[in-house]
Design an enzyme around this catalytic site. Sequence first.
Site, short mmCIF file in Angstrom:
data_model
loop_
_atom_site.label_atom_id
_atom_site.label_comp_id
_atom_site.label_asym_id
_atom_site.label_seq_id
_atom_site.Cartn_x
_atom_site.Cartn_y
_atom_site.Cartn_z
N GLU A 108 0.84 -1.21 0.00
CA GLU A 108 0.00 0.00 0.00
C GLU A 108 0.87 1.25 0.00
O GLU A 108 0.57 2.24 -0.67
CB GLU A 108 -0.93 -0.01 1.23
CG GLU A 108 -1.98 -1.10 1.14
CD GLU A 108 -2.85 -1.18 2.37
OE1 GLU A 108 -2.33 -1.55 3.43
OE2 GLU A 108 -4.04 -0.83 2.27
N GLU A 128 -3.90 -9.42 3.76
CA GLU A 128 -4.67 -9.07 4.97
C GLU A 128 -5.81 -10.04 5.24
O GLU A 128 -6.14 -10.33 6.39
CB GLU A 128 -5.23 -7.65 4.84
CG GLU A 128 -4.21 -6.54 5.10
CD GLU A 128 -3.42 -6.14 3.86
OE1 GLU A 128 -3.41 -6.91 2.86
OE2 GLU A 128 -2.78 -5.07 3.88
#
Length: 713
Positions: A108, A128
Amino acid sequence: MRDLVTLSHIEGGIALITIANPPVNALSRELLEQLGRRIEEAAAAPGCRALVLCAAGRTFVCGADITQLDQPITAANDAFNPVMDLIESLPKPVVCAMHGMALGGGLELAMACHYRIAHAQTRMGLPEVTLGILPGAGGTQRLPRLAGAKAALDMISTGRMIDADTALALGLIDGLTAQSDAAQAGLEHARHILEQGLPPRPTRGLAVDSGGLDAEALKQALDTAGRNTTHPAARAIVECIQAAITLPFSQGRELEGRLFEACRASDTSAALRHLFFAEREAAKLPGIPSSLQRRPIHHIGVIGAGTMGRGIIMNFLDAGISSVLVDANRDALENGVAQIRKTYESRVARGRISAARSEAALALLAPSLDYADLGQCDLVIEAVFEDMDVKTAVCRQLGMICKPGAIIASNTSTLDVDALARASGRPGDFLGMHFFSPAHVMRLLEIVRGRGTLPEVLATVNALAKTLRKVSVISGVCYGFIGNRMLESYLRETDFLLMEGATPRQIDQAIEEAGLAMGPCRMLDMAGIDVAAKVLLEQGKAGIRPSDPAYRAVVGRLFERGRLGQKNHLGYYRYEGRDAIEDPEVAMLCEALARQHGIARRDHISNSEIFERCLFPLINEGCRILEEGIAYRTGDIDIVWTKGYGFPDHRGGPLFMADRIGLPTILERLAHYSRAQGNEHGYWTPADLLAAHAASGRPLSQWQAPAPTHEPA
Ligand code: 3H9
């Protein structure tokens, strides 16, 4: 405070910012604060025209610091999005140079930079979901803008990693580099950007290419994910991707933030985070220094070409270790080798491995009828029939054949490893390696440390487990070690419930509704009623079977009636193909047993009683295993059950689940069943450890084992 981010120099107008937080450069809050400050300093420095972001050590950033995910992350207090926004909105180009892995918050971060390059061996992903959450630092909004919504949904929903070539093809990165020094590669790319006069390129400003993910496909994905009630992140991820397609960036990210926090706070995520760390802890050997010299393992042997032996040896072939498979019976050996070949062929046919890899693995296999061929092996694992007399004879022979310094292991699932070690005459070199069937598929390996096992032998096999891509847990010696010992009380109550009037289907459904992969009756039918009956017989021989004549009476009677389970289509169920059908004969058999043993029948047994009766004694036994020092930690027990026995990950294992249910509740229910069922055989007596923790209010997760000693007895 430690320097976690450095601004090393500004040369030719390019500032180099390096993240250094070994081992995996996880983004802690402190790191993010420092990163924000360094970026501001760099951008404000006179003459700075571009920035390069990279990481030191073996990898780029592998995500947010998972240890900090116990705290809420909200827009007000999280440091993630402000840093991402700061980078993205800089008026000077920011280049991210990746190597190793870029995962979760790491990827990210890279996506918030204006340009990205990666070493050719880099792997990238947003894993995640495997922790029960979704990317919470803009990943669900930026990845669709870079790689398209379809690819983003696939990557985020599965958590799978992609290689650098794929990332380039998807548009996630701008270039590959062969340069192993990420800083140098980044600087070169930044120079190129300045030469070309390329401007900053904020990802948020890019349009989303749906990549074929139309409204209908999204609706389907939402429906499918919505049915997954135990994993709230599944649906939340699809909602975020939908938002990326339909909403402006800021609104999409606002939704992402809210859903992230809801998932983070869920029981599922807490359970999955617990298992993440438990798996890593389980590989650590308390009291044994990691520097201890291990024995080299280059050549191994397996005795027994049956299902277990074949599965075991394939682990070594896959790992590139030359292996000899010995069976005294020619037909068994030839059949074993043929089955191994078939398994590899099927892997090739399904595109799992290349034909060349299959051939390379098979070339490492040497079949033999002669035990003498084990003489040069560094490790020999016996996988013969689960019978004490047979295994004792094999271990005695191995003690004489194996070269000095070789490790001898038994793949027993229940028998006394110390007795087998004594038979080998080399208890220092001896231990248990309990593989789970099918051994080439199941990831769990229980390593059984005998009283005499030398620390270096334990450390060698523990390290070997990692080479074999197994999750290893160390168990002390006791009947059934960690997993099968706990299973015993679960199966005991299954048979009692059947005699009291529950049906196999009802028990299996109640247990499967609790999330276990398979109920106990179907599981025993699959494993083989003969195998279960044999275990009971061995328990009797070893004097460890309860004196209760009704103990596991159903399985014994099924065996007497020749119902061997799935293999002859008759067990707890009758089978038509793979379909399990309730059989009135079993109901009659259970009723007759109830009469014989004076067990009262009932018309209705609730699912919650089935859950409590099967699982609370299992938890209780887990506590005894801790008390006795058989397992080092509560997490080890949870790993055994989630990796080896189909216990659902989202419940975090039996002991994690026990803390969630509440230890006083469990204690109270044990007392209830003690009153209701009677406690002549101690089935409902609580473990001291359970009682003590329930009384003090301390969860089991806070239990600390006394330091183990590794002095050979
Ligand atoms: C996330 O990023 C959320 C974001 O969207 C933003 C939210 C707002 N944190 O596995 P290893 C430790 S969520 C803390 O043995 P390997 C690990 O415990 C995160 N610690 O090495 C171990 O410690 P110890 C998304 C971490 O080479 C040591 O590092 N990222 C973290 O076999 C070595 O680990 C992930 O889910 C972490 N993020 O495998 C990736 N990662 O030595 C999680 C590792 O004390 N990590 N540690 O036992 C992995 O999958 C593997 O560790 C990795 C390396 C593949 C990176």
